[in-house]
Scaffold this active site. Structure first.
Site, PDB file in Angstrom:
ATOM      1  CB  SER A  52      -0.981  -0.016   1.171  1.00  0.00           C
ATOM      2  OG  SER A  52      -0.301  -0.214   2.377  1.00  0.00           O
ATOM      3  CB  CYS A  81      -4.403  -7.599   0.292  1.00  0.00           C
ATOM      4  SG  CYS A  81      -3.255  -7.983   1.604  1.00  0.00           S
ATOM      5  CG  HIS A 174      -4.123 -11.877  -2.459  1.00  0.00           C
ATOM      6  ND1 HIS A 174      -3.605 -10.985  -3.367  1.00  0.00           N
ATOM      7  CD2 HIS A 174      -3.650 -11.514  -1.247  1.00  0.00           C
ATOM      8  CE1 HIS A 174      -2.836 -10.115  -2.721  1.00  0.00           C
ATOM      9  NE2 HIS A 174      -2.849 -10.415  -1.438  1.00  0.00           N
ATOM     10  CD  GLU A 176      -5.368 -11.777  -6.388  1.00  0.00           C
ATOM     11  OE1 GLU A 176      -6.440 -11.753  -5.739  1.00  0.00           O
ATOM     12  OE2 GLU A 176      -4.303 -11.280  -5.963  1.00  0.00           O
TER      13      GLU A 176
HETATM   14  N1  GLN Z   1       1.276  -5.859   3.673  1.00  0.00           N
HETATM   15  C1  GLN Z   1       0.824  -5.091   2.552  1.00  0.00           C
HETATM   16  C2  GLN Z   1       0.521  -3.650   2.968  1.00  0.00           C
HETATM   17  O1  GLN Z   1       0.502  -3.352   4.101  1.00  0.00           O
HETATM   18  C3  GLN Z   1      -0.390  -5.704   1.891  1.00  0.00           C
HETATM   19  C4  GLN Z   1      -0.049  -7.076   1.367  1.00  0.00           C
HETATM   20  C5  GLN Z   1      -0.901  -7.524   0.198  1.00  0.00           C
HETATM   21  O2  GLN Z   1      -1.514  -6.736  -0.508  1.00  0.00           O
HETATM   22  N2  GLN Z   1      -0.883  -8.805  -0.036  1.00  0.00           N
HETATM   23  O3  GLN Z   1       0.277  -2.829   2.142  1.00  0.00           O
END
Ligand code: GLN
Length: 194
Positions: A52, A81, A174, A176
């Site tokens: 992110s 996520c 996820h 996908e």
């Molecule tokens: N740990 C990631 C984050 O904090 C997210 C992980 C993911 O998108 N699989 O942005």
């Protein structure tokens, strides 16, 4: 020939290709979104998993912040996520900027070291009427609180991991990366293209 509906995937980084394949299998045209312009032609947008903080940086660099906010007022977003972290109203651990288009508080990387990645069957809520699905969690966030208009759809150990608010969807795992296309189909339903 009738044109296929078009669904965008924010393609700045992260897990883009598996979504392209799922969407093609469901008969819609995937569009890799990199600019505000390419948002104009899609009926909904997947904000995929990734990191992110990297997304925040690339959204700024590509001038997409306001375009994403505007798009979210009109059409569905599905954050996965890191995408869910971007859409959240509030982000913890550490606090960071977010689009604030989905009324949840999320805590990043919240499953601890040894559980940073795992696969589990998910429990459906009464609002989830599709087939059973399993979730692949990769350094996933946890949803710490949900606003009054948020509808839980799937949970893991009694905590919501997928939810809907109006036309928008978030999942901390996820979809996908598993065989089932049920959640992609559900999102197409929100986009009015299923
Ligand atoms: N740990 C990631 C984050 O904090 C997210 C992980 C993911 O998108 N699989 O942005």
């Amino acid at each position: 020939m009738v044109a296929k509906p078009r669904i965008g995937i924010l393609a700045l980084q992260g897990a883009v290709r598996p979504h392209v394949e799922k969407l093609e299998r469901l008969g819609v045209e995937p569009v890799e979104v990199l600019t505000p312009y390419s948002l104009r032609s899609v009926e909904g947008l997947i904000v995929p998993g990734g990191e992110s903080t990297a997304f925040l940086h690339l959204i700024e660099m590509n001038n997409l912040w306001d375009a994403l906010l505007e798009f979210s007022g009109e059409k569905p977003l599905w954050g996965i996520c890191a995408g869910a972290i971007l859409m959240a109203a509030e982000v913890l651990h550490p606090a960071q900027r977010s689009l604030n288009v989905f009324d949840v508080t999320v805590e990043r990387n919240a499953y601890g070291r040894q559980l940073q990645s795992f696969v589990s069957a998910l429990e459906p809520s009464p609002a989830w009427e599709e087939e059973e699905v399993e979730g692949v969690f990769i350094r996933a966030p946890r949803i710490k609180s949900l606003g009054a208009r948020v509808v839980p759809l799937l949970s893991y150990k009694n905590e919501t991991v997928m939810a809907r608010e109006g036309k928008h969807l978030i999942s901390t795992f996820h979809p996908e990366l598993t065989e089932s296309s049920a959640i992609h189909r559900y999102f197409l339903g929100l986009c009015g293209t299923a």
